[in-house]
Design an enzyme around this catalytic site. Structure first.
Site, PDB file in Angstrom:
ATOM      1  N   GLY A  11       0.843  -1.205   0.000  1.00  0.00           N
ATOM      2  CA  GLY A  11       0.000   0.000   0.000  1.00  0.00           C
ATOM      3  C   GLY A  11       0.868   1.242   0.000  1.00  0.00           C
ATOM      4  N   GLY A 117       4.863  -6.875   4.432  1.00  0.00           N
ATOM      5  CA  GLY A 117       4.736  -7.846   3.335  1.00  0.00           C
ATOM      6  C   GLY A 117       5.876  -7.711   2.339  1.00  0.00           C
ATOM      7  N   THR A 118       6.099  -6.496   1.857  1.00  0.00           N
ATOM      8  CA  THR A 118       7.135  -6.250   0.840  1.00  0.00           C
ATOM      9  C   THR A 118       8.533  -6.505   1.407  1.00  0.00           C
ATOM     10  OG1 THR A 118       5.686  -4.596  -0.125  1.00  0.00           O
ATOM     11  CG2 THR A 118       7.992  -4.495  -0.788  1.00  0.00           C
ATOM     12  N   THR A 138       5.085   2.581   6.082  1.00  0.00           N
ATOM     13  CA  THR A 138       3.678   2.219   6.275  1.00  0.00           C
ATOM     14  C   THR A 138       2.995   3.247   7.165  1.00  0.00           C
ATOM     15  OG1 THR A 138       2.122   0.716   7.378  1.00  0.00           O
ATOM     16  CG2 THR A 138       4.375   0.560   8.092  1.00  0.00           C
ATOM     17  N   ILE A 139       1.755   3.556   6.835  1.00  0.00           N
ATOM     18  CA  ILE A 139       1.010   4.465   7.718  1.00  0.00           C
ATOM     19  C   ILE A 139       0.708   3.784   9.048  1.00  0.00           C
ATOM     20  CG2 ILE A 139      -0.048   5.712   5.777  1.00  0.00           C
ATOM     21  CD1 ILE A 139      -2.730   4.257   6.632  1.00  0.00           C
ATOM     22  N   ASP A 140       0.772   2.432   9.086  1.00  0.00           N
ATOM     23  CA  ASP A 140       0.389   1.696  10.299  1.00  0.00           C
ATOM     24  C   ASP A 140       1.443   1.770  11.408  1.00  0.00           C
ATOM     25  OD1 ASP A 140      -1.724   0.916   8.674  1.00  0.00           O
ATOM     26  OD2 ASP A 140      -0.823  -1.027   8.175  1.00  0.00           O
ATOM     27  N   ARG A 175     -24.354  14.499  19.687  1.00  0.00           N
ATOM     28  CA  ARG A 175     -24.276  13.133  19.180  1.00  0.00           C
ATOM     29  C   ARG A 175     -22.996  12.425  19.635  1.00  0.00           C
ATOM     30  NH1 ARG A 175     -25.958  14.551  12.965  1.00  0.00           N
ATOM     31  NH2 ARG A 175     -28.158  14.014  13.166  1.00  0.00           N
ATOM     32  N   GLU A 235      -9.441   0.114  13.109  1.00  0.00           N
ATOM     33  CA  GLU A 235     -10.168  -0.920  12.344  1.00  0.00           C
ATOM     34  C   GLU A 235      -9.951  -2.325  12.906  1.00  0.00           C
ATOM     35  OE1 GLU A 235      -8.651  -0.742   8.322  1.00  0.00           O
ATOM     36  OE2 GLU A 235      -6.622  -1.296   8.945  1.00  0.00           O
TER      37      GLU A 235
END
Ligand code: F6P
Length: 361
Positions: A11, A117-118, A138-140, A175, A235
């Site tokens: 990504g 992964g890469t 990575t943004i993670d 809200r 997420e």
């Protein structure tokens, strides 16, 4: 050192172009070395026209640009490549062909810019003799051995901006606003954005939550006369004893994609606890746009350091940030254990101390 190649895989993350620019400038200006660009991750070694020369003109003006001028692919694993034979899709190990193509280019080093992964593919190619140098992206922020990956700070700022925007409308309408953020199995974006944006509840994969605990926190705010609440939700967050929620199942090529926890929490808060609740999924807005100053600078330092590491023969290693210094660590070591939020670390302790709930009790 005469001949380097660079590829970007997985990504995208803001700062990829800054790395490419720094690699090309350092290689050409400091080492008199030529640089080849590999298109779309490792696929460039197999596809027609996948390799092209990168000179100073090619990298002019790309520092502030998101994305990557090389293109990327998150399904481009040479050890398991999807190919069509007689109209039928199969998975093939093309690694030998990739290695032969790399050898035929007579590369002194292949700089691989990627996430777990890469970089895992890079490590496996290094085991087979390819002179690989890694750059963690990575943004993670979930790669061990480095305090930060580039891309994280830009994603974090997008998330913080979203929380700021949700605050005003949440307050106006009394809200509960849920912001679902990326990060896969790590909660760094949700935690840091929650801290920076002043969220009331932060849910991260490292701390499983209880629905009732979230409702209690919101009720306490209501009892004090504050009729809105903001939730920063990773997420990968999940309730105690339950699995993470996936939007898309994975297969041999694609990893499964997380998504949907925000809606699950909203369902509980509106149907069981009676709060008017809305959900925003920030999605790929976290990956797009221009990198922040921090990411441009880190990416530039990583790119330049990667060329120096190549010139000293540091193959199988990855550049990294530790404290304020750029160092290097072995890919084997960096990938052995993924990086996760330290649940006893300062950020979590501080969040609790200022009254942020992790939905625990
Ligand atoms: O690893 C980066 C990341 O953006 C994750 O935070 C997210 O879960 C995933 O990639 C999304 O993948 P894709 O770009 O395939 O939708």
């Amino acid at each position: 050192m005469k001949n380097l190649a660079i590829l970007t895989g997985g990504g995208d993350a803001p700062g990829l172009n800054a790395v490419i620019r720094a690699v090309v400038k350092t290689a050409i200006q400091e080492y008199g070395c030529e640089v080849l660009g590999v298109k779309n991750g490792f696929d460039g070694f197999l596809d027609e026209g996948g390799i092209f020369p990168l000179d100073l003109d090619a990298v002019r003006g790309i520092l502030p640009r998101g994305g990557t001028i090389l293109g990327t692919a998150n399904r481009g694993n040479p050890f398991a490549r999807k190919v069509k034979r007689n109209g039928v899709e199969t998975i093939e190990d093309t690694s030998q062909q990739v290695i032969e193509n790399i050898q035929s280019l007579d590369l002194d080093a292949l700089i691989v810019v990627g996430g777990d992964g890469t970089l895992g593919i890079a490590r496996d190619l290094h085991r087979l003799g390819v002179p690989v140098i890694g750059v963690p992206k990575t943004i993670d922020n979930d790669i061990s051995g480095t305090d930060f990956t580039f891309g994280f700070d830009t994603a974090l700022n997008a998330a913080m901006d979203a929380i700021d925007r949700l605050h005003t409308t949440a307050e106006a309408h009394h809200r509960v606003m849920i912001l679902e953020l990326m990060g896969r199995n790590a909660g760094f974006i949700a935690l840091h954005a929650g801290l920076a944006g002043g969220a009331d509840v932060i849910l991260i994969p490292e701390i499983p939550f209880r629905f009732e605990a979230i409702a209690r926190k919101i009720r306490r705010r209501v009892a004090r006369g504050t009729y809105f609440s903001i939730l920063s939700v990773a997420e990968g967050a999940h309730p105690v004893g339950q699995n993470q929620i996936y939007a898309i199942e994975g297969d041999a090529i694609y990893v499964a994609r997380l998504g949907g926890i925000g809606n699950l929490v909203a369902k509980y808060l509106s149907e069981e606890a009676g709060f008017e609740t809305r959900v925003t999924v920030l999605g790929h807005l976290q990956r797009g746009g221009s990198p922040t100053a921090f990411d441009r600078s880190l990416a530039t330092r990583f790119g330049s350091a990667a060329v120096r590491l190549a010139s000293s023969g540091g193959f199988g290693r990855m550049v990294a940030l530790q404290g304020t210094r750029i160092i290097d660590v072995s890919l084997e070591e960096a990938l052995a254990v993924p990086r996760r939020v330290d649940i006893n670390g300062d950020e979590v302790l501080t969040a609790r101390a200022i009254g942020i709930s992790f939905g625990e009790n």
